[in-house]
Design a protein around this motif. Structure first.
Motif, PDB file in Angstrom:
ATOM      1  N   SER A 198      13.796 -99.085 -19.321  1.00 25.51           N
ATOM      2  CA  SER A 198      14.116 -98.048 -18.322  1.00 25.51           C
ATOM      3  C   SER A 198      13.898 -98.567 -16.902  1.00 25.51           C
ATOM      4  CB  SER A 198      13.277 -96.792 -18.569  1.00 25.51           C
ATOM      5  OG  SER A 198      11.906 -97.072 -18.380  1.00 25.51           O
ATOM      6  N   ASN A 219      18.779 -95.640 -11.379  1.00 25.80           N
ATOM      7  CA  ASN A 219      17.380 -95.210 -11.482  1.00 25.80           C
ATOM      8  C   ASN A 219      16.925 -94.544 -10.187  1.00 25.80           C
ATOM      9  OD1 ASN A 219      18.078 -97.523 -13.051  1.00 25.80           O
ATOM     10  ND2 ASN A 219      15.973 -97.605 -13.748  1.00 25.80           N
ATOM     11  N   LYS A 267      18.861 -88.730  -7.401  1.00 25.72           N
ATOM     12  CA  LYS A 267      18.720 -87.319  -7.758  1.00 25.72           C
ATOM     13  C   LYS A 267      19.830 -86.433  -7.208  1.00 25.72           C
ATOM     14  CE  LYS A 267      15.706 -88.277 -10.212  1.00 25.72           C
ATOM     15  NZ  LYS A 267      15.846 -88.058 -11.632  1.00 25.72           N
TER      16      LYS A 267
HETATM   17  C1  LIG Z   1      16.530-100.863  -6.896  1.00 27.15           C
HETATM   18  C2  LIG Z   1      15.476-100.003  -7.542  1.00 27.15           C
HETATM   19  C3  LIG Z   1      14.172-100.475  -7.633  1.00 27.15           C
HETATM   20  C4  LIG Z   1      13.178 -99.698  -8.210  1.00 27.15           C
HETATM   21  N1  LIG Z   1      11.912-100.187  -8.234  1.00 27.15           N
HETATM   22  C5  LIG Z   1      10.910 -99.440  -8.761  1.00 27.15           C
HETATM   23  C6  LIG Z   1       9.548 -99.902  -8.729  1.00 27.15           C
HETATM   24  O1  LIG Z   1       9.243-100.990  -8.236  1.00 27.15           O
HETATM   25  N2  LIG Z   1       8.608 -99.103  -9.249  1.00 27.15           N
HETATM   26  C7  LIG Z   1       8.899 -97.884  -9.788  1.00 27.15           C
HETATM   27  O2  LIG Z   1       8.002 -97.189 -10.228  1.00 27.15           O
HETATM   28  N3  LIG Z   1      10.179 -97.403  -9.828  1.00 27.15           N
HETATM   29  C8  LIG Z   1      11.183 -98.144  -9.323  1.00 27.15           C
HETATM   30  N4  LIG Z   1      12.480 -97.648  -9.348  1.00 27.15           N
HETATM   31  C9  LIG Z   1      12.741 -96.305  -9.905  1.00 27.15           C
HETATM   32  C10 LIG Z   1      12.526 -96.169 -11.413  1.00 27.15           C
HETATM   33  O3  LIG Z   1      13.209 -97.173 -12.127  1.00 27.15           O
HETATM   34  C11 LIG Z   1      12.981 -94.787 -11.895  1.00 27.15           C
HETATM   35  O4  LIG Z   1      12.465 -93.791 -11.072  1.00 27.15           O
HETATM   36  C12 LIG Z   1      12.517 -94.537 -13.338  1.00 27.15           C
HETATM   37  O5  LIG Z   1      13.157 -95.445 -14.201  1.00 27.15           O
HETATM   38  C13 LIG Z   1      12.778 -93.102 -13.843  1.00 27.15           C
HETATM   39  O6  LIG Z   1      14.125 -92.763 -13.809  1.00 27.15           O
HETATM   40  P1  LIG Z   1      14.659 -91.523 -12.944  1.00 27.15           P
HETATM   41  O7  LIG Z   1      13.879 -91.578 -11.652  1.00 27.15           O
HETATM   42  O8  LIG Z   1      16.115 -91.813 -12.724  1.00 27.15           O
HETATM   43  O9  LIG Z   1      14.386 -90.274 -13.709  1.00 27.15           O
HETATM   44  C14 LIG Z   1      13.489 -98.411  -8.747  1.00 27.15           C
HETATM   45  C15 LIG Z   1      14.814 -97.947  -8.667  1.00 27.15           C
HETATM   46  C16 LIG Z   1      15.805 -98.728  -8.064  1.00 27.15           C
HETATM   47  C17 LIG Z   1      17.206 -98.222  -7.970  1.00 27.15           C
END
Ligand SMILES: Cc1cc2nc3c(=O)[nH]c(=O)nc-3n(C[C@H](O)[C@H](O)[C@H](O)COP(=O)(O)O)c2cc1C
Length: 390
Positions: free
Chosen positions: A133, A253, A256
């Motif tokens: 994920s 990811n 929203k």
């Molecule tokens: C480019 C990018 C980098 C990300 N880096 C992180 C990170 O370093 N730490 C983290 O907790 N979430 C990070 N995220 C977000 C999570 O992957 C994401 O919030 C989580 O998988 C849950 O999915 P959702 O927020 O779509 O429900 C990142 C997202 C993107 C697009």
């Protein structure tokens, strides 16, 4: 055109196979590596970006610099794999080796897929969820998107992603002379923002968030110029191209929300200040006097620039811990974490740019003749001149 991706965040490699590209399209690994490097940049990114310098290996479908029409395989190795061979190895482990693998995760992080994924697949070690994920997967989404962007670019369609808001600080500079200018200026900005003054404030806000053990989100915008009018369709819900773009953004990811043109502002305005008047001239054919609807009417491109924005929530992994429950003991705990980025909005702008490019290239290949690249080009050009003379 379609693609699948495979690979865990700390596994040996990420893989994607793209099926449905036309034959005879120029494609080099440097086209993709440039995009991968852009995803890794940005003020607020953490240690992992320094460990890995992502590069792609093209493993099929390309010969002597041109696509063959056969599936294109892309592989991005994880440079850090050597430290994870035991924890993430594919073979079974002996009991004592299992005990050695200490990084079993029983504490779901709020805002992540951890708990829902564990409940869905029955994983008691939530590493099995978070490894996939993780936004690490966006690396290969960008790789596939870079191939799509190359196709679009060769058809005279350019796509640029940039940042318009971080942590409540809004870019006040929204005007630019050309897409090239927008791309060049934002490429130099550590937060991918056109407004240098706002960019400085955004960087300060990111640093403050980091100091406070917190994270901040923001809004990214993707602008596309050169799409011929009439791509997509109004005839059925699942052929509406704006809906596909919206889905592409929300599937990134931490995204929203999504809007086109003036987007949510439309709720507050009368119709006369929302819809774009139609005009015609000799050179361009039909055009809109304004572009408040962001390039779409009826699920089809209008020929005006596409303007799509996505809102990214703050990264959920925080140094300032949020409460959760250990699934082994059912006891509450406050998560402590080793490391995390405080803001990934600039990187997310690159991901969004490539996710949009993918959907547009797919729509083009759906609608026009798509076996030979030169014939595709002629077919797209024919639609442009048809629309101009209509
Ligand atoms: C480019 C990018 C980098 C990300 N880096 C992180 C990170 O370093 N730490 C983290 O907790 N979430 C990070 N995220 C977000 C999570 O992957 C994401 O919030 C989580 O998988 C849950 O999915 P959702 O927020 O779509 O429900 C990142 C997202 C993107 C697009």
């Amino acid at each position: 055109m379609r693609y699948l991706t495979s690979g865990e965040s700390h596994g040996p490699q990420l893989t994607t196979i793209i099926e449905g590209l036309p034959a005879g399209m120029p494609l080099l690994d440097s086209d993709i590596n440039h995009a991968l490097a852009r995803r890794q940049k940005g003020h607020g990114r953490g240690r992992r970006m320094q460990i890995e310098k992502d590069t792609v290996q093209i493993t099929g479908g390309v010969r002597h610099g041109y696509t063959l029409g056969s599936p294109v395989g892309l592989v991005v190795q994880n440079d850090d794999w050597k430290h994870w061979t035991k924890i993430m190895g594919q073979g079974p482990l002996e009991q004592e080796e299992l005990d050695e693998v200490k990084r079993k995760i029983s504490r779901p992080r709020p805002g992540h897929a951890d708990l829902n994924g564990a409940l869905k697949y029955g994983h008691r070690d939530m590493r099995n969820v978070l490894e996939r994920s993780s936004a690490r997967e966006t690396t290969v989404r960008v790789a596939a998107g870079a191939v799509a962007k190359k196709l679009l670019s060769l058809l005279g369609i350019e796509v640029v992603g940039h940042v318009v808001e971080i942590g409540g600080i809004v870019s006040n500079k929204r005007e630019y002379n050309s897409l090239e200018e927008l791309r060049d200026i934002t490429e130099e900005s550590p937060v991918r923002c056109l407004d240098a003054e706002a960019a400085q404030k955004m960087m300060d806000a990111i640093d403050d968030a980091k100091k406070n053990g917190d994270s901040i989100g923001g809004i990214v915008e993707v602008v596309v110029e050169g799409m011929p009018p009439g791509v997509g369709s109004y005839v059925h819900y699942d052929r509406k191209l704006d809906a596909k773009l919206a889905s592409a953004i929300i599937s990134i990811n931490a995204f929203k929300g999504v809007e086109f043109g003036i987007g949510f502002e439309a709720a507050k305005k009368p119709g006369s200040q929302v819809h774009d008047e139609i005009a015609w001239n000799d050179k361009e054919g039909y055009y809109r006097k304004t572009n408040r609807l962001g390039g779409f009417e009826g699920g089809m491109t209008s020929g005006m620039p596409i303007v799509v924005r996505g809102v990214m929530k703050p990264i959920p992994t925080l140094y300032k811990p949020l409460e959760s429950v250990d699934i082994e003991t059912k006891e509450p705990f406050t998560a402590s974490i080793e490391r995390s980025d405080s803001c990934a909005v600039p990187a997310a702008a690159v991901v969004a740019e490539h996710a949009i490019a993918w959907e547009l290239a797919t729509a083009i290949l759906d609608q026009f003749y798509a076996d030979r690249f030169e014939a595709l080009k002629a077919s797209v050009e024919e639609q442009r001149s048809f629309a101009r003379d209509f």
